[in-house]
Design a protein around this motif. Structure first.
Motif: not given
Ligand SMILES: [Zn+2]
Ligand SMILES: [Zn+2]
Length: 454
Positions: A60, A62, A65, A156, A177
């Motif tokens: 994902h 963020h 990451h 998430h 996550d």
């Protein structure tokens, strides 16, 4: 299969795991640590120096990451980047914002290696992306070797995925996550119902007890009440929130409260730029994928204004009671939420309401731990203020409760569970719980940088 954890420490840092499956060389995420600066914030790429990576899986968007991806790709032009269509849509905006922040930090703090990449590098990245719709298996080949990869929804944030990798009858599942419960803007994770050999799991919430009386809705009600009480008493509210995910969730919660007339009318709401920009991406994603329950019309109905992230001025106070939903969620130095906290914290009429994870060593974590009426140092602003505002934490985390997560992992019936993306004490809770409940499962809390055959 073989793994090396390229995180430099056992904590939520720069998420990146190197995985070898036969001839396939794979990275699981390619993040940048929010705790560190400059080269220290990158994963330990030196450990895979000289290796040609075939596949980079991005769970994902963020930054912990994805933040290092364009930097790493500069010397890995052969690599294919696998990510969900939702992540594909928002990726450029997130990475471009990261370039802006790094450029600012270069000027303000003299970090010479910043920015690690340019807007051009981000554009370049696009030709390497293989979009991975959820629950659709994809077979990749290399020199007669074959690997199957399937993405599954991880809840998430928009686009977040858990990933199943199948190589010659061996199966590995990477959680990314993950959140199983539905949010107001997003459905919960949908994991496969099958047996796997190895699970690599995030452990973010391992150090959080589950409150017996907890429900998501009761936390939302508490938050809305907190906002209402502060505004009615003539104060202002700061809600520090991650731009991706949490900010839109909070806006949706405020919008629902507004419709139900649970908030005083005509309260100005201010949001910071990236979170507002992402709303356009959410609209685009909705048109194509119908994957997120948030429309830009909510901003118009709430009359949300853009927060001008002016330089700090200690005398500047809100001209009327206002709500500020600003990034960063952890009050990282010099961000809109940090500057606004400095303005609001000295007045007992105001509230600072935290709604997500706060690393204890960030200003947000420090402020939460600070006793009332004592002096708090906003170091980056060379400003101190007594903590007089009401400070409270609300459990609206985008991560699964540890008990839920463990139950879902046990549902996959793994022989080995590997820990990642969590503080030491969080990993310890998972370790102890697995030993207690499923002593036959092998647990591995990998030493950063050490290779393990799994
Ligand atoms: Zn995340
Ligand atoms: Zn994360």
């Amino acid at each position: 299969m073989r793994i090396i954890d390229l995180n430099k420490t056992r904590e939520i840092g720069s998420q990146c795991i190197y995985l070898e499956a036969g001839s396939f060389k794979i990275l699981l995420d390619c993040g940048m640590s929010p705790r560190e600066e400059g080269f220290k914030a990158l994963p330990n790429f030196a450990l895979i120096d000289g290796k040609q990576i075939d596949i980079i899986i991005i769970s994902h968007c963020h930054l912990d990451h994805i933040g290092a991806l364009p930097f790493f790709m500069k010397n890995q032009q052969q690599a294919r980047v696998l990510t969900s269509p939702g992540s594909h849509i928002i990726m450029p905006r997130i990475l471009e914002n990261s370039v802006t922040i790094m450029t600012m930090q270069r000027e303000e703090r003299g970090i010479k290696e910043y920015p690690f990449y340019s807007v051009n590098d981000i554009k370049e990245l696009d030709q390497h992306i293989l979009p991975m719709p959820h629950a659709k298996i994809r077979t990749l080949q290399k020199d007669g070797d074959e690997i199957n990869i399937t993405f599954f929804s991880a809840g998430h944030v928009i686009g977040a995925s858990s990933v199943l990798i199948e190589y010659k009858h061996r199966t590995l599942f990477f959680s990314g996550d993950v959140l199983f419960r539905n949010q107001k803007t997003l459905r919960g994770a949908l994991w496969p119902q099958k047996t796997v050999d190895v699970v690599i799991t995030e452990t973010t919430r391992g150090n959080h007890d589950r409150d017996k009386n907890f429900s998501y809705q009761s936390e939302i009600d508490r938050l809305v009440n907190g906002v209402k009480n502060t505004i009615e008493a003539g104060g202002s509210v700061l809600i520090p929130a991650f731009a991706l995910g949490r900010m839109q969730e909070i806006l949706k919660i405020l919008h629902n409260a507004h419709i139900k007339k649970k908030l005083p009318g005509k309260v100005p709401i201010f949001c910071s730029g990236l979170g507002l920009g992402l709303v356009d991406d959410f609209d685009a994603a909705n048109k194509k994928l119908r994957c997120v329950d948030f429309k830009s019309a909510i901003l118009r109905e709430l009359k949300v204004k853009s927060f001008r992230s002016a330089k700090f001025d200690k005398s500047r106070q809100p001209t009327q009671p206002s709500v500020f939903v600003l990034s960063s969620g952890m009050l990282v130095e010099n961000t809109p939420s940090y500057i606004t906290a400095a303005n609001l914290v000295g007045d007992p009429k105001n509230s600072i309401l935290f709604v997500g994870y706060c690393d204890p060593i960030t200003p947000g974590g420090e402020l939460l731990a600070q006793a009332k009426h004592t002096s708090f140092d906003f170091k980056a602003l060379r400003f101190s203020s007594k903590v007089e505002a009401h400070i409270e934490r609300f459990d609206l985390s985008g991560h699964a409760d540890r008990e839920d997560l463990l139950e879902y992992i046990f549902g996959l019936n793994p022989r080995t569970i590997i820990f990642t993306h969590g503080e030491e004490e969080s990993r310890d809770w998972f370790f102890d719980s697995i030993i207690d409940q499923r002593p036959n499962i092998v647990t591995l809390d990998p030493e950063p940088g050490e290779p393990y055959d799994i």
